[in-house]
Design a protein around this motif. Structure first.
Motif, PDB file in Angstrom:
ATOM      1  N   LYS A   1      78.267  38.696  59.311  1.00 63.71           N
ATOM      2  CA  LYS A   1      77.716  39.993  58.905  1.00 63.71           C
ATOM      3  C   LYS A   1      76.345  39.862  58.259  1.00 63.71           C
ATOM      4  O   LYS A   1      75.500  40.759  58.374  1.00 63.71           O
ATOM      5  N   ASN A   2      76.116  38.764  57.548  1.00 65.35           N
ATOM      6  CA  ASN A   2      74.804  38.558  56.932  1.00 65.35           C
ATOM      7  C   ASN A   2      73.703  38.457  57.979  1.00 65.35           C
ATOM      8  O   ASN A   2      72.568  38.865  57.735  1.00 65.35           O
ATOM      9  N   HIS A   3      74.035  37.891  59.139  1.00 61.41           N
ATOM     10  CA  HIS A   3      73.069  37.802  60.230  1.00 61.41           C
ATOM     11  C   HIS A   3      72.944  39.139  60.955  1.00 61.41           C
ATOM     12  O   HIS A   3      71.841  39.619  61.201  1.00 61.41           O
ATOM     13  N   ILE A   4      74.067  39.753  61.290  1.00 60.95           N
ATOM     14  CA  ILE A   4      74.065  41.023  62.014  1.00 60.95           C
ATOM     15  C   ILE A   4      73.338  42.097  61.215  1.00 60.95           C
ATOM     16  O   ILE A   4      72.556  42.890  61.765  1.00 60.95           O
ATOM     17  N   ASN A   5      73.558  42.124  59.895  1.00 57.70           N
ATOM     18  CA  ASN A   5      72.972  43.167  59.052  1.00 57.70           C
ATOM     19  C   ASN A   5      71.458  43.080  58.943  1.00 57.70           C
ATOM     20  O   ASN A   5      70.807  44.052  58.528  1.00 57.70           O
TER      21      ASN A   5
ATOM     22  N   ALA B   1      70.358  45.850  61.267  1.00 60.20           N
ATOM     23  CA  ALA B   1      71.143  47.081  61.197  1.00 60.20           C
ATOM     24  C   ALA B   1      70.314  48.325  61.513  1.00 60.20           C
ATOM     25  O   ALA B   1      70.866  49.350  61.918  1.00 60.20           O
ATOM     26  N   SER B   2      69.007  48.251  61.350  1.00 61.91           N
ATOM     27  CA  SER B   2      68.155  49.424  61.588  1.00 61.91           C
ATOM     28  C   SER B   2      67.825  49.628  63.069  1.00 61.91           C
ATOM     29  O   SER B   2      67.227  50.640  63.437  1.00 61.91           O
TER      30      SER B   2
ATOM     31  N   PRO C   1      72.309  48.036  67.235  1.00 60.32           N
ATOM     32  CA  PRO C   1      72.455  46.769  66.517  1.00 60.32           C
ATOM     33  C   PRO C   1      73.187  45.738  67.370  1.00 60.32           C
ATOM     34  O   PRO C   1      74.074  46.082  68.155  1.00 60.32           O
TER      35      PRO C   1
END
Length: 201
Positions: free
Chosen positions: A121-125, A128-129, A133
């Motif tokens: 999630k730290n990478h995916i986020n 996020a914009s 995504p």
């Protein structure tokens, strides 16, 4: 006559010297980081364990590739056609080559390294914009980095408007695919294809 050994190759070309030999670095420095942050386009090169190669274009807003540190890059896997050529190769070998381009700049930046696919999630986020995504990211550890000279772009005149062809000189993508696949339906128009693409950007 074929060149079949490294010795023959070096006898023909010799060895690099000066800047060509010394310009390879094991990590990113300020100019490489700046180049990546200004680049909207990178070619991701991979191969599988059997040596089958793939080169995939990846694009986004300038700086879409995230510089996590001087030795780590993160590329969002943008929505595509689900062929998974690059990602499958990364799973098999964990090796990648990158070629970063900046419109109007004849020099390029080359990076070789190790990679894995992350759904952290730290990478995916980090992305996020984005309109769509990513489901995953490619995390790359840099092995070597170097700037590549302008000769190929100067020869090709890639950014020179006078070298651009009229798009009508080539069939549409829809027509080319229709011919290649031998389908009977009418080819998709360029306008329809662009409209469809925009949903996946």
């Amino acid at each position: 006559m074929k060149i079949t050994t490294s010795t023959q190759l070096r006898e023909l070309y010799g060895y690099p010297s000066g800047r060509a030999k010394d310009k390879v670095f094991p990590t990113l420095e300020k100019h490489a980081i700046n180049f990546i942050k200004k680049s909207p386009f990178v070619v991701l090169s991979t191969s599988n364990k059997d040596g089958k190669h793939d080169a995939s274009p990846r694009g986004g807003s300038p700086g879409f590739v995230h510089v996590n540190s001087d030795s780590e890059l993160i590329i969002p896997d943008a929505k595509g056609n689900n062929r998974m050529d690059s990602l499958s190769n990364i799973i098999e070998t964990g090796k990648v080559g990158l070629l970063f381009l900046i419109p109007g700049v004849d020099e390029t930046l080359r990076i070789n390294g190790n990679a894995y696919i992350s759904i952290d999630k730290n990478h995916i986020n980090l992305f996020a914009s984005e309109q769509n995504p990513p489901k995953s990211c490619v995390v790359i550890t840099v092995d070597e980095m170097f700037l590549h000279c302008a000769k190929a772009f100067m020869r090709s005149k890639l950014w020179d408007a006078s070298a651009q062809i009229n798009r009508d000189e080539l069939p549409t993508m829809g027509q080319m695919l229709k011919d290649q696949l031998g389908t009977k339906e009418a080819p998709e128009t360029r306008e329809a294809m662009l409209k469809r693409y925009k949903k996946d950007l």
